[in-house]
Each structure stands twice: as C-alpha cells, then as structure tokens.
Scaffold this active site. Structure first.
Site, PDB file in Angstrom:
ATOM      1  N   ASP A   1       7.912   5.646  -5.578  1.00  0.00           N
ATOM      2  CA  ASP A   1       7.426   7.460  -4.987  1.00  0.00           C
ATOM      3  C   ASP A   1       5.827   6.735  -5.515  1.00  0.00           C
ATOM      4  O   ASP A   1       5.141   7.486  -6.452  1.00  0.00           O
ATOM      5  CB  ASP A   1       7.857   8.403  -5.993  1.00  0.00           C
ATOM      6  CG  ASP A   1       9.533   8.780  -5.869  1.00  0.00           C
ATOM      7  OD1 ASP A   1       9.473   8.023  -3.906  1.00  0.00           O
ATOM      8  OD2 ASP A   1       9.954   9.477  -6.384  1.00  0.00           O
TER       9      ASP A   1
ATOM     10  N   ASP B   1      10.590   3.509  -2.009  1.00  0.00           N
ATOM     11  CA  ASP B   1      10.248   4.295  -1.215  1.00  0.00           C
ATOM     12  C   ASP B   1       8.451   4.658  -1.665  1.00  0.00           C
ATOM     13  O   ASP B   1       7.993   6.205  -2.314  1.00  0.00           O
ATOM     14  CB  ASP B   1      10.818   6.164  -1.380  1.00  0.00           C
ATOM     15  CG  ASP B   1      12.409   6.035  -1.016  1.00  0.00           C
ATOM     16  OD1 ASP B   1      12.518   5.723  -0.114  1.00  0.00           O
ATOM     17  OD2 ASP B   1      12.925   6.682  -1.456  1.00  0.00           O
TER      18      ASP B   1
END
Length: 338
Positions: A164, A185
C-alpha cells in the site's frame, strides 16, 4: 513521448494529435495559473539557516483556512518525520531540489489511514522533488503517501514502501515522472488519478498486484490511468486486482516486461458476476508483458474511440487546477498560533 510499435498510421496519428492536445491544454492552463502568481516562501533547513528545521513546523505555521500560495522549500537532508498537511491548509507546495537528497522517512504499519509517512488532507497541494518512504517492509499495511485531498499533484517524486505504498484515497490527483515502488497493492484507493511517465517497480516475491483500485459504484467517476509509464519488476507481478467491484484501471502506451504474468490481472476471489462490472483496460502498450492474447476474459483491449476520452488529463479536469511553479516569491511572518 512514448514510441509506438506495430500500430497503424491511423492510431499513430490519433496518439500524436491526442498528445499535442493534452500538452497544449496543460500549457494554456499553466499560463493562466502562473500569470503574475506570487507565493509566500518558507525555507526548511536542518542546519538552522532556514525559517524552520522541520517540515511539519513549516506546515503548522501556515494559518487555517489559508488562501495564499505557500511554497515550502526544503533543503537537502533526511527528515525523520510523520507529516500531515491538514484539510484546512490548501494551496501549499512542498519542494526539494532533488528527490534523492530530500528524503522524508518514517517506519509505521497497521491501519491503512494512520500508517502513512506523509498524509495530504488538503486540496490544491503540490509535492516536488521529494523521496517519501515508509521503511516498515513486509508484514502489514505500511503507507508512504496518503492523498485524501482534491486537486493534488506530484512531480519527480520517489515514493517507496512494500504494501500500500500510495493510498490514493479520494479526489483528483496527478503524478508526473514519479518513481513508485512496492510489492502488494502498492497503488491503491479510490482517487481519480492520472499517472504520466511514471516508473512503477514491483519488489514482490512473485505475483504481487501493482494496483488495487476501489471504485464501488458506476456513479463514481474514479479510476487510475497510467499514460506513457514504465513497469519493472524483481520477479512476477500482475497489473492489479479489484478492491472494489467497479474497480477501474487503464494502462496506455506503457512498457510492460515479461515479469507481468500473461493473465495480467488477479480476481481477488471475486465471483464472475462481480468481475463483470470491473473496467480493466489496456491500450497500445509495449514490451513482452503487454501481450493480450492470454489476458483474463474480463479485461479489455481498448479501441482508439474508447481510449480517447480516458487517456487525457481532461479526465481529471486538469485545465481547471494544475498550476506551475510561481514566478515570484515573498516573505511573510506567520503566527504559529492557528
């Protein structure tokens, strides 16, 4: 401009015309926003020769409900700070001189919204020539940059973490010539964001997703657009997986290495019905990982007509808000009592 290989003359002409249109529109917008623009200059220098020694102190000095352009010039150094630009302090620019020698670093993990090294909650923010990193590594959410304000732009920044890396949360955002590194991600959230000429580097041990876009409804005008970018990877990776069932990600004129798995995308355990609402597109990309013949059946190869309204900064209303560097500066004493 990215080279186009193996395309028809019609497509080449379309790309040239679209690119010229984008550049002309941006130049016009910059001319309009910079004409006579003057910013209040604040200098951050760890040696004590500036106005402040910490970046957060400089931000704190800007008054609430700020209406002035404020340019915070950060001298080279490693700034071990957890930074927040509050929602009530718009129109701030934070600029280094080179990203490699202006480093903002922290080590935190856990909650995706609270772990960020650098959080932008304000509108009309610009970041330039900065390294923003979260050194936590693997083993949990560890955001380097959280962008939750509208109309934010980042130029020639290095943004580094593992999971992230960028929480591109909400609002319209523009990233130009940035280096973005992570494994899982590492570009995620529900912003409406345009990434131009950025370098995306996956450090995944294998199969990690580059994006996790969170569009939840067809009424949301959000999504990630990658234009003229380059992907590199230590091992294998996929282009993305749907955090939201209406997730929207488009790669155009982007180089993809053979590390990109043939299927291109991961379903993140969603059912076939849920995947029918995902919008994952690819247009005129190059490199061995750009081959679309084995892509998942819910991904798209866009036509010129489908791509045209998406692969322009007009998709984020850039003409209305992207601004260039002010052409003059002034000093102003701010009270630290906001």
């Amino acid at each position: 401009m990215v080279a186009v290989c193996g395309t028809s003359m019609t497509t080449k002409c379309f790309f040239v015309m679209a690119s010229l249109y984008v550049l002309l529109a941006l130049s016009q917008a910059e001319a309009e926003t910079t004409q006579g623009s003057t910013a209040i200059l604040i200098t951050v220098d760890q040696s004590g020769k500036g106005d402040y020694e910490k970046i957060q102190d400089a931000i704190d000095a800007v008054p609430s409900n700020n209406v002035d352009l404020v340019f915070i010039r950060v001298k080279p150094g490693v700034y071990k700070e957890k930074i927040t630009v509050p929602a009530d302090k718009p129109f701030i620019t934070i600029s280094g001189t080179k990203a490699v020698d202006t480093i903002i670093t922290w080590n935190d993990s856990g909650d995706i919204f609270e772990s960020a090294t650098f959080s932008v909650l304000a509108s009309d923010f610009i970041g330039r020539y900065l390294t923003i990193q979260n050194t936590h590594g693997s083993g949990g959410k560890a955001v380097a940059l959280r962008v939750s304000g509208d109309r934010a732009a980042f130029y020639v920044c290095r943004i580094l973490s593992y999971q992230d890396t960028i929480l591109d949360d909400t609002g319209r955002h523009y990233y130009n010539n940035c280096y973005i590194e992570g494994a899982t991600d590492f570009i995620c959230g529900n912003g409406a964001s345009f990434f131009e000429k950025c370098h995306l580097h996956s450090i995944s041990d294998g199969g990690g997703a580059i994006t996790a876009q969170r569009r939840m409804s067809p009424s949301e005008d959000t999504g990630f657009i990658f234009f003229g970018c380059k992907i590199t990877s230590v091992k294998t990776a996929v282009l993305g997986r749907p955090w939201g069932v209406y997730s929207r990600v488009i790669f155009a004129f982007t180089y993809m290495p053979n590390a990109i798995l043939p299927q291109g995308w991961d379903n993140w355990g969603h059912s076939a019905d849920q995947l029918s609402s995902v919008y994952y597109g690819q247009y005129e990309c190059s490199g061995p990982g750009a081959v679309t013949s084995k892509r998942v059946d819910w991904a798209r190869v866009l036509t010129s007509e489908e791509a045209a309204p998406l692969i322009t900064k007009d998709s984020i209303d850039a003409k209305a808000w992207i601004r260039a560097t002010p052409n003059s500066f002034k000093k102003k004493a701010f009270s630290t009592k906001n």
